[in-house]
Each structure stands twice: as structure tokens, then as C-alpha cells.
Design a protein around this motif. Sequence first.
Motif: not given
Length: 82
Positions: A52-71
Motif C-alpha cells: 500500500n505504498m502505491h495505488s494501482m489503477s483499476v485497469g492494472n488491478f483487473c489485469k492482475l486478477l485476470s492473470a490469476l483467473g479472477y475478475e
Amino acid sequence: MMKNINKDVINNEEFDLICKYLKIRYESNLSQRELANRIGIAQSTIARMEKNMHSMSVGNFCKLLSALGYELDIVKKEGKNE
């Protein structure tokens, strides 16, 4: 596992979201570097978001989740009539 998150500077919802994401990443046995390579961002970006030193964009967070098989989904809170 969650001890590195700076809970003093985030709200409960954001803390819960990061904790859920971390649990998924750990269960997937993916390192920050492997995940970063899958979505094309720097490993340091993931590290800063996880602490929590950086707020990630919603777009990048969604990409992270997608790469893990989630949305990410939006769910109405119980008891809210707005």
C-alpha cells in the motif's frame, strides 16, 4: 502474509481487497515477478501496491486478477437503499 500492508493509510474495504488478492496470489504460487511479466508491468509496481505504498489503477488491478483467473465485480452493500 498480510503483515507488510500499511493499514494505517487505507480504509477497511481497500485492506480487505488487497488481502484477498494476496491470498489468491499466494495460493497460485506466483511470484510478483511472474505476475508482472504476465501482464506487462514492473514487479516493483506490484510490490508497492501490495504494501500500500502505491495505488494501482483499476485497469492494472483487473489485469492482475485476470492473470490469476479472477475478475472484479461490483456488489451492492446490504442495507443500502441508494
